[in-house]
Design an enzyme around this catalytic site. Structure first.
Site, PDB file in Angstrom:
ATOM      1  N   GLY A 202     -41.697   3.716  69.663  1.00 51.86           N
ATOM      2  CA  GLY A 202     -41.678   4.243  68.306  1.00 51.86           C
ATOM      3  C   GLY A 202     -41.310   3.166  67.295  1.00 51.86           C
ATOM      4  O   GLY A 202     -40.240   2.566  67.382  1.00 51.86           O
TER       5      GLY A 202
ATOM      6  N   GLY B 272     -40.854   3.736  64.089  1.00 55.64           N
ATOM      7  CA  GLY B 272     -40.374   4.425  62.884  1.00 55.64           C
ATOM      8  C   GLY B 272     -39.066   3.783  62.434  1.00 55.64           C
ATOM      9  O   GLY B 272     -38.754   2.643  62.781  1.00 55.64           O
ATOM     10  N   PHE B 273     -38.274   4.563  61.687  1.00 58.85           N
ATOM     11  CA  PHE B 273     -37.022   4.019  61.151  1.00 58.85           C
ATOM     12  C   PHE B 273     -36.073   3.573  62.260  1.00 58.85           C
ATOM     13  O   PHE B 273     -35.458   2.507  62.177  1.00 58.85           O
ATOM     14  CB  PHE B 273     -36.325   5.069  60.283  1.00 58.85           C
ATOM     15  CG  PHE B 273     -36.991   5.264  58.960  1.00 58.85           C
ATOM     16  CD1 PHE B 273     -36.744   4.392  57.921  1.00 58.85           C
ATOM     17  CD2 PHE B 273     -37.874   6.310  58.751  1.00 58.85           C
ATOM     18  CE1 PHE B 273     -37.357   4.555  56.688  1.00 58.85           C
ATOM     19  CE2 PHE B 273     -38.500   6.487  57.523  1.00 58.85           C
ATOM     20  CZ  PHE B 273     -38.236   5.606  56.492  1.00 58.85           C
TER      21      PHE B 273
ATOM     22  N   GLU C 281     -40.182  18.432  47.007  1.00 56.68           N
ATOM     23  CA  GLU C 281     -40.786  17.208  46.453  1.00 56.68           C
ATOM     24  C   GLU C 281     -42.296  17.366  46.287  1.00 56.68           C
ATOM     25  O   GLU C 281     -42.868  16.962  45.271  1.00 56.68           O
ATOM     26  CB  GLU C 281     -40.460  16.013  47.351  1.00 56.68           C
ATOM     27  CG  GLU C 281     -38.970  15.733  47.362  1.00 56.68           C
ATOM     28  CD  GLU C 281     -38.576  14.366  47.919  1.00 56.68           C
ATOM     29  OE1 GLU C 281     -37.521  13.875  47.524  1.00 56.68           O
ATOM     30  OE2 GLU C 281     -39.324  13.808  48.737  1.00 56.68           O
TER      31      GLU C 281
ATOM     32  N   ALA D 232     -33.877   9.706  57.457  1.00 57.56           N
ATOM     33  CA  ALA D 232     -34.073   8.283  57.715  1.00 57.56           C
ATOM     34  C   ALA D 232     -32.752   7.551  57.982  1.00 57.56           C
ATOM     35  O   ALA D 232     -32.677   6.706  58.881  1.00 57.56           O
ATOM     36  CB  ALA D 232     -34.802   7.659  56.538  1.00 57.56           C
ATOM     37  N   GLN D 233     -31.697   7.882  57.212  1.00 58.82           N
ATOM     38  CA  GLN D 233     -30.448   7.114  57.407  1.00 58.82           C
ATOM     39  C   GLN D 233     -29.846   7.380  58.787  1.00 58.82           C
ATOM     40  O   GLN D 233     -29.269   6.469  59.396  1.00 58.82           O
ATOM     41  CB  GLN D 233     -29.443   7.379  56.284  1.00 58.82           C
ATOM     42  CG  GLN D 233     -29.046   8.814  56.072  1.00 58.82           C
ATOM     43  CD  GLN D 233     -27.829   8.942  55.165  1.00 58.82           C
ATOM     44  OE1 GLN D 233     -26.985   8.053  55.106  1.00 58.82           O
ATOM     45  NE2 GLN D 233     -27.722  10.050  54.456  1.00 58.82           N
TER      46      GLN D 233
HETATM   47  C1  LIG Z   1     -42.940  14.235  54.452  1.00 63.07           C
HETATM   48  C2  LIG Z   1     -41.574  13.742  54.864  1.00 63.07           C
HETATM   49  C3  LIG Z   1     -40.617  13.471  53.888  1.00 63.07           C
HETATM   50  C4  LIG Z   1     -39.358  13.004  54.259  1.00 63.07           C
HETATM   51  N1  LIG Z   1     -38.455  12.726  53.271  1.00 63.07           N
HETATM   52  C5  LIG Z   1     -37.275  12.172  53.609  1.00 63.07           C
HETATM   53  C6  LIG Z   1     -36.355  11.760  52.608  1.00 63.07           C
HETATM   54  O1  LIG Z   1     -36.610  11.909  51.406  1.00 63.07           O
HETATM   55  N2  LIG Z   1     -35.205  11.163  52.999  1.00 63.07           N
HETATM   56  C7  LIG Z   1     -34.906  10.970  54.327  1.00 63.07           C
HETATM   57  O2  LIG Z   1     -33.865  10.395  54.643  1.00 63.07           O
HETATM   58  N3  LIG Z   1     -35.736  11.362  55.293  1.00 63.07           N
HETATM   59  C8  LIG Z   1     -36.914  11.958  54.971  1.00 63.07           C
HETATM   60  N4  LIG Z   1     -37.777  12.344  55.952  1.00 63.07           N
HETATM   61  C9  LIG Z   1     -37.350  12.262  57.360  1.00 63.07           C
HETATM   62  C10 LIG Z   1     -37.486  10.860  57.911  1.00 63.07           C
HETATM   63  O3  LIG Z   1     -38.730  10.317  57.572  1.00 63.07           O
HETATM   64  C11 LIG Z   1     -37.304  10.939  59.413  1.00 63.07           C
HETATM   65  O4  LIG Z   1     -36.022  11.440  59.671  1.00 63.07           O
HETATM   66  C12 LIG Z   1     -37.456   9.573  60.053  1.00 63.07           C
HETATM   67  O5  LIG Z   1     -38.777   9.118  59.884  1.00 63.07           O
HETATM   68  C13 LIG Z   1     -37.137   9.639  61.540  1.00 63.07           C
HETATM   69  O6  LIG Z   1     -37.292   8.365  62.077  1.00 63.07           O
HETATM   70  P1  LIG Z   1     -37.668   8.168  63.615  1.00 63.07           P
HETATM   71  O7  LIG Z   1     -37.628   6.708  63.856  1.00 63.07           O
HETATM   72  O8  LIG Z   1     -36.844   9.057  64.457  1.00 63.07           O
HETATM   73  O9  LIG Z   1     -39.148   8.718  63.749  1.00 63.07           O
HETATM   74  P2  LIG Z   1     -40.468   8.345  62.957  1.00 63.07           P
HETATM   75  O10 LIG Z   1     -40.161   7.621  61.710  1.00 63.07           O
HETATM   76  O11 LIG Z   1     -41.232   9.614  62.867  1.00 63.07           O
HETATM   77  O12 LIG Z   1     -41.212   7.333  63.938  1.00 63.07           O
HETATM   78  C14 LIG Z   1     -41.699   7.744  65.182  1.00 63.07           C
HETATM   79  C15 LIG Z   1     -42.706   6.704  65.635  1.00 63.07           C
HETATM   80  O13 LIG Z   1     -43.036   6.960  66.995  1.00 63.07           O
HETATM   81  C16 LIG Z   1     -44.425   6.796  67.195  1.00 63.07           C
HETATM   82  N5  LIG Z   1     -44.796   7.620  68.360  1.00 63.07           N
HETATM   83  C17 LIG Z   1     -44.618   8.946  68.515  1.00 63.07           C
HETATM   84  N6  LIG Z   1     -45.036   9.327  69.735  1.00 63.07           N
HETATM   85  C18 LIG Z   1     -45.486   8.207  70.370  1.00 63.07           C
HETATM   86  C19 LIG Z   1     -46.042   7.957  71.652  1.00 63.07           C
HETATM   87  N7  LIG Z   1     -46.208   8.920  72.550  1.00 63.07           N
HETATM   88  N8  LIG Z   1     -46.406   6.701  71.958  1.00 63.07           N
HETATM   89  C20 LIG Z   1     -46.244   5.683  71.050  1.00 63.07           C
HETATM   90  N9  LIG Z   1     -45.721   5.873  69.824  1.00 63.07           N
HETATM   91  C21 LIG Z   1     -45.336   7.112  69.487  1.00 63.07           C
HETATM   92  C22 LIG Z   1     -45.035   7.276  65.895  1.00 63.07           C
HETATM   93  O14 LIG Z   1     -46.334   6.724  65.707  1.00 63.07           O
HETATM   94  C23 LIG Z   1     -44.024   6.768  64.862  1.00 63.07           C
HETATM   95  O15 LIG Z   1     -44.356   5.494  64.376  1.00 63.07           O
HETATM   96  C24 LIG Z   1     -39.046  12.835  55.622  1.00 63.07           C
HETATM   97  C25 LIG Z   1     -39.999  13.097  56.611  1.00 63.07           C
HETATM   98  C26 LIG Z   1     -41.255  13.554  56.230  1.00 63.07           C
HETATM   99  C27 LIG Z   1     -42.296  13.836  57.290  1.00 63.07           C
END
Ligand SMILES: Cc1cc2nc3c(=O)[nH]c(=O)nc-3n(C[C@H](O)[C@H](O)[C@H](O)COP(=O)(O)OP(=O)(O)OC[C@H]3O[C@@H](n4cnc5c(N)ncnc54)[C@H](O)[C@@H]3O)c2cc1C
Length: 427
Positions: free
Chosen positions: A8, A10-11, A168, A312-313
């Site tokens: 992943g 992501g953040f 939003e 995100a945080q």
């Molecule tokens: C529309 C929206 C608005 C938001 N607004 C806010 C906000 O204003 N403030 C805030 O703090 N948070 C906000 N969030 C929440 C925040 O974005 C998430 O909490 C954060 O992205 C979580 O991070 P993560 O790393 O856990 O997952 P993610 O950022 O979702 O990253 C997961 C990654 O894993 C990859 N992945 C998934 N499955 C697989 C697999 N099987 N194989 C390979 N790769 C894979 C995906 O491609 C992705 O890149 C929002 C979320 C959304 C959807």
């Protein structure tokens, strides 16, 4: 050297990888996309304020200076926790000594997956582009119908879910209809479009303090959003939403009501909560697997008796912590438990309006313009990459001062095909 596999980008995953930059380990970051998406600004892509590349950054570019890190664009299909191997869709298996699982969450339709085709959610750049296509093609269709028949279908935009994302999206849509598009069409009046926000609970922004939640309600009203609280959605079809308060015709329906964890967590066989988030201990490990770290939206971590929010945080702090614990192991130091440091949360409501529950560097509740300015500054600060910060800053100045948007393009194939079919049927 030990292998650390991070799933992943992501953040959580990016922060974990960056925190391992100077560690004596080989890092493999696997993501099915080649880019990191700044999800909090996806709604601005869907409503044409920003372009996709403004809020996304190639993962390879983010980590290019990190010599111990290899980026693999592939999908993880399964994980063998006994053999310590990650199975990839295209490239066989990747062995690990440490695994950081941070695959995030996806939409939950509460058992009604058939609603997804009519009420898409926002999670990826592709989702945002599809939604942008749907939103702007509705106006085009109405303009054509007006010319042909002097009437058009109701321009109703229904947003389901009054949490931060729903609020939003609704605020941005109201501005799109009532401000940005006002002078662009000759035959339809976009200011008559309705933006309806449906929330099952008795308030919007449920987890926020009451004064901020009421302020958000008022600010949404001011920008023209019709809010229906205590309203349950019972059915979703292509052109309407059925609710406990009756049927609502809808040109575009947007789902912002629920999330569930990525399925990889559940597949591992560890205990999960009702949303599929893996229960983790104080070091972010699932039971009996100190070499596996679950981070971000996929983790269920409780602090002071409450589950941490999926924001995100939380994800960033968890990613950094997993990396720190791996480094403590390598240096044979005792592991430190994870402690979440809450800096607060904020939600924007169209242009110039927002609410902010600030917890650091001081405790304060901000509303309206002051909250909006804090929101702008914080989002610029947390965007990855100097280029994106500059681009977004410039786009915002341009959009908010000129009331014009540069990204109002209909490019999604599905939407374009539907458009062609409509034209053919009306000939
Ligand atoms: C529309 C929206 C608005 C938001 N607004 C806010 C906000 O204003 N403030 C805030 O703090 N948070 C906000 N969030 C929440 C925040 O974005 C998430 O909490 C954060 O992205 C979580 O991070 P993560 O790393 O856990 O997952 P993610 O950022 O979702 O990253 C997961 C990654 O894993 C990859 N992945 C998934 N499955 C697989 C697999 N099987 N194989 C390979 N790769 C894979 C995906 O491609 C992705 O890149 C929002 C979320 C959304 C959807």
């Amino acid at each position: 050297m030990k292998n650390v596999v991070i799933i992943g980008g992501g953040f959580a995953g990016i922060r974990a990888a960056k925190a391992l930059a100077s560690a004596s380990v080989s890092v493999f970051l696997v993501d099915r996309k080649n880019h990191h998406t700044f999800q909090p600004l996806l709604y601005q892509v869907a409503t044409a304020t920003l372009s996709p590349a403004d809020i996304a950054q190639p993962i390879r570019a983010i980590l290019q200076k990190q010599k111990n890190t290899c980026v693999i664009m592939d999908e993880v299909t399964s994980i063998d926790i006994e053999e310590k191997k990650v199975h990839l869709k295209n490239e066989g298996a990747l062995p690990y000594d440490y695994l950081v699982l941070a695959t995030g969450a996806t939409h939950s339709y509460f058992g009604h997956n058939e609603w997804e085709q009519f009420a898409p959610g926002l999670k990826t750049i592709e989702d945002a582009l599809r939604l942008r296509g749907r939103i702007f093609s509705v106006f085009e269709e109405a303009e054509r119908d007006m010319v042909r028949t002097n009437t058009h279908k109701p321009l109703n935009f229904v947003v389901i879910g009054g949490g931060p994302t729903g609020v939003e999206v609704a605020g941005a849509l109201a501005d799109t209809c009532h401000v940005y598009l006002r002078d662009e069409f000759r035959h339809i009046d976009t200011t008559k479009a309705r933006v309806i926000l449906l929330e099952a609970m008795s308030k919007v922004l449920g987890p926020y303090p009451d004064d901020l939640s009421s302020s958000a309600f008022q600010q949404l009203n001011e920008c023209g959003v019709e809010i229906m609280i205590n309203t349950q959605v019972t059915d979703v079809q292509e052109s309407y939403v059925m609710t406990s308060a009756g049927k609502i015709d809808a040109a575009v329906i947007i789902w912002a009501a629920g999330v569930q964890a990525s399925p990889l967590g559940k597949d591992l066989g560890f205990p999960v909560d009702r949303r599929g988030c893996v229960m983790v201990d104080q070091f972010l490990n699932p039971p009996a697997h100190p070499e596996i770290f679950i981070c971000g939206d996929l983790a269920h971590f409780e602090q002071d008796g409450k589950q941490l929010p999926g924001v995100a945080q939380t994800a960033m702090q968890m990613g950094v912590h997993a990396a720190e614990v791996i480094k403590q192991d390598l240096e044979s130091k005792p592991r430190k438990p994870f402690k979440f440091f809450d800096k607060g949360d904020m939600a924007t409501i169209g242009r110039m309006r927002a609410v902010a529950n600030i917890r650091w560097p001081f405790n304060a509740h901000a509303k309206g313009f002051a909250a909006w300015v804090s929101w702008l500054i914080i989002h610029i600060f947390f965007l990855i990459g100097l280029r994106n910060r500059f681009l977004v800053f410039w786009q915002w100045i341009w959009t908010f001062s000129s009331c014009q948007r540069g990204a109002q393009l209909i490019t999604d194939n599905e939407v374009l095909c539907k458009h062609e079919a409509q034209l053919a049927s009306k000939k």
